[in-house]
Design a protein around this motif. Structure first.
Motif, PDB file in Angstrom:
ATOM      1  N   GLU A 188       7.773 -26.030 -40.039  1.00 40.66           N
ATOM      2  CA  GLU A 188       7.471 -26.581 -38.661  1.00 40.66           C
ATOM      3  C   GLU A 188       6.807 -27.543 -38.686  1.00 40.66           C
ATOM      4  OE1 GLU A 188       6.523 -24.403 -34.647  1.00 40.66           O
ATOM      5  OE2 GLU A 188       6.570 -23.059 -36.328  1.00 40.66           O
TER       6      GLU A 188
ATOM      7  N   GLN B 297      12.133 -14.817 -32.681  1.00 36.71           N
ATOM      8  CA  GLN B 297      10.408 -14.803 -32.355  1.00 36.71           C
ATOM      9  C   GLN B 297       9.997 -15.376 -31.104  1.00 36.71           C
ATOM     10  OE1 GLN B 297       8.140 -15.382 -35.836  1.00 36.71           O
ATOM     11  NE2 GLN B 297       9.495 -14.172 -37.285  1.00 36.71           N
ATOM     12  N   ASP B 298      10.064 -16.804 -31.320  1.00 35.37           N
ATOM     13  CA  ASP B 298       9.420 -17.791 -30.411  1.00 35.37           C
ATOM     14  C   ASP B 298       9.910 -17.630 -28.812  1.00 35.37           C
ATOM     15  OD1 ASP B 298       7.804 -19.245 -32.298  1.00 35.37           O
ATOM     16  OD2 ASP B 298       9.576 -19.505 -33.294  1.00 35.37           O
TER      17      ASP B 298
ATOM     18  N   SER C 196       7.385 -16.386 -26.398  1.00 37.46           N
ATOM     19  CA  SER C 196       6.560 -17.051 -25.626  1.00 37.46           C
ATOM     20  C   SER C 196       7.158 -18.330 -25.207  1.00 37.46           C
ATOM     21  CB  SER C 196       5.664 -17.326 -27.028  1.00 37.46           C
ATOM     22  OG  SER C 196       4.533 -18.256 -26.299  1.00 37.46           O
TER      23      SER C 196
ATOM     24  N   HIS D 223       5.788 -21.215 -26.069  1.00 44.22           N
ATOM     25  CA  HIS D 223       5.557 -22.330 -27.047  1.00 44.22           C
ATOM     26  C   HIS D 223       5.665 -21.561 -28.505  1.00 44.22           C
ATOM     27  CE1 HIS D 223       3.960 -24.447 -23.845  1.00 44.22           C
ATOM     28  NE2 HIS D 223       4.220 -25.571 -24.257  1.00 44.22           N
ATOM     29  N   SER D 224       5.860 -22.243 -29.390  1.00 44.04           N
ATOM     30  CA  SER D 224       6.050 -21.830 -30.841  1.00 44.04           C
ATOM     31  C   SER D 224       4.681 -21.020 -31.201  1.00 44.04           C
ATOM     32  CB  SER D 224       6.137 -22.887 -31.911  1.00 44.04           C
ATOM     33  OG  SER D 224       5.955 -22.714 -33.201  1.00 44.04           O
ATOM     34  N   PHE D 225       5.030 -19.986 -31.935  1.00 43.47           N
ATOM     35  CA  PHE D 225       3.807 -19.335 -32.621  1.00 43.47           C
ATOM     36  C   PHE D 225       3.200 -20.008 -33.977  1.00 43.47           C
ATOM     37  CE2 PHE D 225       6.033 -15.489 -30.850  1.00 43.47           C
ATOM     38  CZ  PHE D 225       4.932 -15.043 -29.983  1.00 43.47           C
TER      39      PHE D 225
ATOM     40  N   ALA E 275       9.505 -23.226 -26.219  1.00 41.47           N
ATOM     41  CA  ALA E 275      10.477 -22.126 -27.016  1.00 41.47           C
ATOM     42  C   ALA E 275      10.864 -21.425 -25.704  1.00 41.47           C
ATOM     43  CB  ALA E 275       9.687 -21.098 -27.731  1.00 41.47           C
TER      44      ALA E 275
ATOM     45  N   ASN F  85      -2.371 -19.497 -36.736  1.00 42.26           N
ATOM     46  CA  ASN F  85      -0.965 -19.854 -36.586  1.00 42.26           C
ATOM     47  C   ASN F  85       0.045 -19.112 -37.505  1.00 42.26           C
ATOM     48  OD1 ASN F  85      -1.586 -21.306 -34.141  1.00 42.26           O
ATOM     49  ND2 ASN F  85      -2.275 -23.087 -35.625  1.00 42.26           N
ATOM     50  N   ARG F  86       1.249 -18.825 -37.158  1.00 40.61           N
ATOM     51  CA  ARG F  86       2.157 -18.120 -37.982  1.00 40.61           C
ATOM     52  C   ARG F  86       2.359 -18.917 -39.476  1.00 40.61           C
ATOM     53  NH1 ARG F  86       7.412 -18.065 -35.261  1.00 40.61           N
ATOM     54  NH2 ARG F  86       7.338 -20.456 -35.614  1.00 40.61           N
TER      55      ARG F  86
END
Length: 636
Positions: free
Chosen positions: A280, A303-304, A307, A309-311, A318, A552-553
């Motif tokens: 990413e 996952q994303d 939310s 926005h992206s994690f 997202a 962050n992830r």
């Protein structure tokens, strides 16, 4: 590279194609339809709604449910004729202090009177059939309602279902066939399986003589390359690159991005969520060099989507659907399933089978548009290993030739003509297990009248030409009877295991437990096994069990998946602990552990029967009390 020729369909009556006409008008109780992506299989059932019929339409994802609802409303012109039954609807109703199944009962009655469509996830269907949630909410909805109120029961994207899900469908096929044969209630519910692959995916089931030949029909859309009335796809150039997806993106995306028109986007599809998470940050930097802002990229994955926005902290947006501003769509396998995007170019990993790969290619160049697809190495394949369907892709890619979509399908199929391997025996025994759950519940009277005569006609399978196996509908009930015959050492463990099997069957797709996880203050819920095997230990696990990560992830992603200690129920004693990176790998070591107990339990008739049931169905039941948050290296 090779080219898939542009193709489309001719219209017959009412501007419907051959497959649409068959789906709408065929009187067969079971219909199996294969048609390419974009061919409009769903549209036939909008026509059924216009005729005042009630359609129960089952889809694999919430995103597809919403896509179909939006399309249905635009076609029917009445939003009150389309309802969605899924987790989001349940959650909203509960937040309003209402009982979801009571609301659904009223919706179904209304739609029955006026004609309409219920778009439901597979999980909602399973709860309706097995009856537990509706009963607890004082709703009268059950399997009888489905059989006698609805005109059509439709399973969309049927080729994406696993054997457990198809076991439930198999039970419904038996019931529907019996209702038609006996003309019970004078009602004729029809069951349809829709697939973007060839209709022969389920041919072994239909040819097995378990269902009478006169009860089903298989057909495929009549796709032609010239003289069509409606275009499905334009010409698509397919390249095969023996490189990882990130390298392929760097090599070919710049030119694809330069050629994007204002209304189209570039599609990127990953096989692995973990691989995307690794890539990413690199992708964010790459897109910046190409003049694409972070908010012009949307992520569509499990996952994303929870939310905005992206994690991963990149600023990528997202959700479930791209907006007009999004120039790049990045997804996992969920994007294969029916949702329509305006995409004429894609870079995709090869998927898990030929069916999935062809469906991904079918996301590109809808209508008369031309397109290009770059297929690259799968991040889930072992190093040096080439997935079977990719080996069939290579000769096509080296040919520099043009092929019809049917020729591509034939070249990608296995010796039996299938694009996906399907375990028919497992599906049938799982179908029998679902029947067993129903036969011990409130639906037992209907089940006795409808299921037993149909299942009695099944031909029992044989093992090694010697041992005759119990019929699928008898097996789980047979185990219950054996367990209750006498007091024997370990009976309490066995009864607990049987109860857990019933509960596990209610989880029709075999989902794993979830965890609440927080990245940078953003809370989401996700597959616990993925979190434990793919991420480093959390900075904090709070008193509510939430795993708190302050960064962050991408800051916590492991380079390689770590083994987890899975606790699984043992029918004859204390639970086993088995260390694997993924729960799907647990079955064989589980069976090995059970077989080592033969010296102690081998003379008990329950022992071999239970092991045989597990082997035939693949059901491994997790011990919810002992299945702790442990990795094989120790407690987190």
């Amino acid at each position: 590279m090779f080219r898939i020729k542009a193709h489309g369909v001719k219209h017959s009556e009412k501007s419907l194609s051959y497959a649409q006409t068959e789906l709408l008008n065929s009187t067969m109780p079971i219909r199996v339809c294969g048609a390419p992506t974009g061919s409009g299989k769903t549209y036939a059932f909008f026509e059924a709604v216009k005729q005042g019929q009630l359609v129960f339409f089952v889809v694999p994802t919430q995103a597809l449910a919403r896509d179909i609802k939006n399309t249905a409303i635009s076609v029917l012109g009445n939003e009150n004729q389309v309802k969605i039954w899924d987790y989001e609807q349940t959650k909203f109703a509960l937040e309003q202090g209402e009982k979801p199944w009571l609301l659904r009962e009223e919706e179904l009655k209304t739609l029955k009177r006026q004609g309409g469509m219920i778009v439901a996830t597979l999980e909602s269907l399973a709860k309706l059939i097995l009856g537990k949630d509706p009963k607890f909410q004082y709703s009268h909805l059950d399997i009888k309602t489905l059989l006698w109120f609805c005109d059509h029961l439709v399973f969309d994207e049927a080729h994406t279902l696993n054997e457990r899900a198809f076991g439930l469908i198999y039970l419904m096929m038996v019931l529907v066939t019996h209702l038609h044969r006996e003309n019970l209630q004078g009602h004729f519910l029809k069951l349809s399986l829709l697939s973007a692959t060839h209709s022969n995916l389920f041919s072994e089931l239909l040819d097995s003589q378990d269902l009478p030949q006169e009860s089903f029909i298989q057909f495929d859309e009549q796709v032609i390359e010239e003289g069509f009335d409606r275009a499905l796809h334009g010409d698509v150039i397919v390249h095969y690159c023996k490189t990882p997806i990130l390298e392929t993106i760097h090599d070919y995306a710049p030119e694809l991005i330069r050629q994007l028109s204002p209304e189209t986007a570039l599609l990127l599809v990953y096989d692995s969520m973990a691989q995307f998470a690794r890539d990413e940050s690199n992708l964010a930097h790459f897109f910046k060099t190409q003049g694409i802002r972070a908010d012009e990229v949307i992520l569509i994955n499990g996952q994303d989507k929870q939310s905005s926005h992206s994690f991963g902290g990149t600023g990528f947006e997202a959700g479930l659907f791209p907006a007009a501003k999004h120039r790049v769509i990045i997804g996992t396998s969920a994007v294969e399933m029916g949702v329509n995007f305006k995409v004429n170019c894609a870079i995709i990993e090869s998927g898990f089978d030929a069916a999935g790969l062809l469906q991904r290619i079918g996301r590109v160049a809808r209508g008369e548009k031309e397109g290009v697809v770059y297929v690259c190495l799968s991040s889930v394949a072992k190093i040096g290993d080439t997935l079977r369907h990719v080996k069939k892709l290579e000769p096509l890619a080296n040919s520099q030739e043009s092929y019809t979509i049917e020729q591509v399908r034939q070249k990608m199929a296995d010796k039996k003509g299938h694009l996906k391997v399907f375990d028919l025996k497992k599906a049938k025994y799982l179908g029998g297990a679902f029947w067993s759950v129903l036969s011990r519940g409130e639906g037992r009277y209907l089940m006795k009248d409808a299921v037993l005569p149909a299942f009695d006609s099944l031909i029992a399978h044989k093992t090694d030409g010697k041992e005759k196996l119990p019929a699928p509908c008898d097996f789980l009930n047979y185990l219950h009877q054996l367990g209750q015959k006498n007091d024997w050492n370990g009976r309490s463990y066995f009864e607990a295991w049987l109860a857990a099997v019933d509960k596990a069957l209610c989880d029709v797709r075999g989902f794993t437990p979830t965890l609440k996880v927080s990245f940078n203050g953003k809370l989401f819920e996700y597959n616990a096994d993925w979190v434990l095997s793919r991420l480093e230990s959390a900075d904090l696990v709070d008193e509510d069990g939430r795993h708190i990560y302050t960064g962050n992830r991408s800051d916590y992603l492991r380079e390689k998946a770590e083994k987890i200690n899975f606790s699984v129920l043992n029918p004859f004693g204390s639970s086993f602990t088995i260390s694997e990176t993924h729960f799907s790998n647990v079955l064989n070591p589980y069976l090995s552990k059970l077989e080592k107990l033969e010296a102690k339990y081998g003379k008990n008739p329950v022992f071999k029967s239970a092991i045989l049931f597990i082997r035939l169905t693949g059901l491994v039941v997790r011990d919810e009390q002992m299945d702790s948050l442990e990795k094989s290296g120790g407690i987190i």
